[in-house]
Scaffold this active site. Structure first.
Site, PDB file in Angstrom:
ATOM      1  CB  CYS A 206      -0.899   0.000   1.232  1.00 22.45           C
ATOM      2  SG  CYS A 206      -1.849   1.526   1.440  1.00 22.45           S
ATOM      3  CB  CYS A 209      -0.560   2.233   5.770  1.00 22.65           C
ATOM      4  SG  CYS A 209      -1.393   0.746   5.146  1.00 22.65           S
ATOM      5  CB  CYS A 228      -4.833  -0.879   1.922  1.00 20.95           C
ATOM      6  SG  CYS A 228      -3.854  -0.997   3.447  1.00 20.95           S
ATOM      7  CB  CYS A 231      -4.691   2.855   5.441  1.00 22.58           C
ATOM      8  SG  CYS A 231      -4.210   2.687   3.696  1.00 22.58           S
ATOM      9  CG  ASP A 356      20.605  -8.272 -14.298  1.00 23.09           C
ATOM     10  OD1 ASP A 356      20.821  -9.497 -14.394  1.00 23.09           O
ATOM     11  OD2 ASP A 356      20.238  -7.737 -13.236  1.00 23.09           O
TER      12      ASP A 356
END
Length: 447
Positions: A206, A209, A228, A231, A356
């Site tokens: 989130c 939070c 979430c 929150c 990479d």
């Protein structure tokens, strides 16, 4: 127009003519030459165009192609960069190559590399930004998804009046408050449930939070109807919704957006998102849903994106792969194939691919042995890396050929035991293989 700008444009157009007349094309060099003479040339070239920037990790090229097809239903003068040359020099070349009409609205629909958005908006002021998704990709160039998003936001900051047309199913695109008007598109085709994304999924914290996000449903990776539980942060209200997903095959998808049915002649859940983004742009510019359906339902094979090449009696499907999320979606796609098929994997590690190659270890290659694939070829400049990855995933040595040279890969294709052949290849490997196939006289298979 200044003398410097006139000289730059004349030089660039001459270079474009020469390359496309005698050298079989060139999407970067004309722009490089033009930019070297006049670094501000995009401001001159882009004057009188309404610009729409399409950016994100996966799907930029197809989203751009679909968007152009949709807007051609209403507008006559549309400039774009269809080759996928999406950095500054390639975009300059697209302007140099475009033959403008004398009347009507002039649109520039531009695929733009995420790190180049800020470079482009220094000279052009878009009317809209289309944000497809953000996944971990080319870590050596972009870093984590949050730093990539910041690169895009730095570009958007140059055009605070532009409308953002964003994938509402991607939590990161709802994580920052922006002054721009925002329209969201996404999937709303399943009943609500309760689940979390797989343990190794990026971007599921989130942004308010830092609790782990939950989902009412997932489409793939971190995309879906998120919220979430701590929150209350949640997916924003969608402006444009996919409301039904009727059918999927390796070569097509049938779905409904706001009551209008579509049949996209290309497979993959990720490509449905691309079509949904194109739909959103069409509606933003007042194209009717029926006209959008007419455009999207046509043949949309894009260079290297599920393009089918006829090699003797084999149908060879080229699919670009460049990061774990895209790779896993492609693996899910080929699982839908009902006919036996052979699999070729080509791995390069040039700048355009990402140097990479560790990302291949996050791909779900372990799913392959269950598909009973009779023959594999590992090739490309990093053939040993991809061959080892396949062996670790459980592909037996008896089924695997290691062929680094692409010319030899092409010679091996007619000897494969299946008529259907899938080629999963990184960006430069797709370009190299496609050119060699064309030079050998093999072209797109009839539909």
């Amino acid at each position: 127009m200044s003398i410097k700008s006139s000289l730059a444009i004349a030089t660039g157009r001459s270079a474009y003519w020469f390359l496309h007349t005698f050298m079989k094309g060139g999407s970067s060099l004309p722009g490089k030459l033009t930019n070297r003479i006049d670094p501000d040339i995009l401001t001159t070239l882009g004057r009188n165009y309404d610009v729409i920037v399409i950016t994100g990790t996966n799907g930029k090229t197809l989203t751009t192609a679909l968007t152009v097809k949709v807007l051609e239903e209403k507008f006559d003068d549309i400039l774009t960069n269809p080759t996928g040359s999406n950095m500054k020099q390639g975009i300059i070349t697209a302007f140099l190559a475009h033959k403008r009409s004398r009347s009507g609205k002039k649109l520039a629909i531009l695929e733009v590399d995420e790190a180049n958005v800020v470079l482009i908006t220094k000279y052009l002021t878009p009317i809209a930004f289309v944000l497809t998704n953000l996944f971990r990709d080319q870590m050596d160039r972009y870093g984590e998804i949050y730093s990539t998003y910041q690169k895009i936001l730095d570009g958007i900051a140059n055009a605070p009046q532009a409308t953002i047309i964003a994938n509402g199913d991607a939590p990161i695109f709802h994580s920052r408050k922006l002054p721009n008007p925002i329209l969201y598109y996404g999937f709303e085709h399943q009943p609500d449930g309760e689940l979390k994304a797989p343990y190794n999924t990026d971007g599921v914290l989130c942004p308010q939070c830092h609790h782990i996000l939950h989902y009412k449903y997932l489409t793939y990776s971190n995309l879906g109807n998120y919220y979430c539980p701590k929150c209350g942060f949640k997916r924003p209200e969608l402006t444009y919704r996919l409301t039904a997903l009727e059918d999927q095959t390796p070569t097509s998808s049938t779905f409904t957006i706001e009551g209008q049915q579509f049949r996209l002649p290309i497979g993959g859940l990720y490509n449905i998102y691309n079509a949904l983004a194109a739909y959103a742009v069409g509606r933003f510019l007042k194209v009717a849903p029926t006209e959008i359906a007419d455009a999207i339902n046509g043949d949309q094979k894009v260079f290297g994106r599920q393009e089918v090449i006829q090699v003797n009696d084999k149908k060879v499907t080229l699919i670009l792969v460049k990061n774990p999320v895209g790779l896993n979606q492609v693996l899910d796609l080929i699982k839908l194939e009902k006919q036996p098929f052979s699999l070729i994997t080509l791995l390069n590690a040039n700048y355009a691919d990402g140097i990479d190659t560790s990302w291949i270890w996050d791909g779900n290659f372990e799913d392959l042995p269950a598909l009973a694939i009779p023959a594999y070829i590992a090739g490309g400049e990093r053939e040993k890396d991809i061959a080892f990855r396949l062996k670790v995933a459980g592909v037996p040595d008896s089924k695997l050929q290691e062929i680094p040279e692409l010319d030899q890969v092409i010679k091996a294709i007619p000897k494969l035991p299946t008529q259907q052949v899938y080629v999963l290849a990184t960006y430069t490997a797709v370009l190299q293989l496609r050119k060699k196939l064309s030079d050998a006289g093999f072209e797109t298979a009839p539909m």
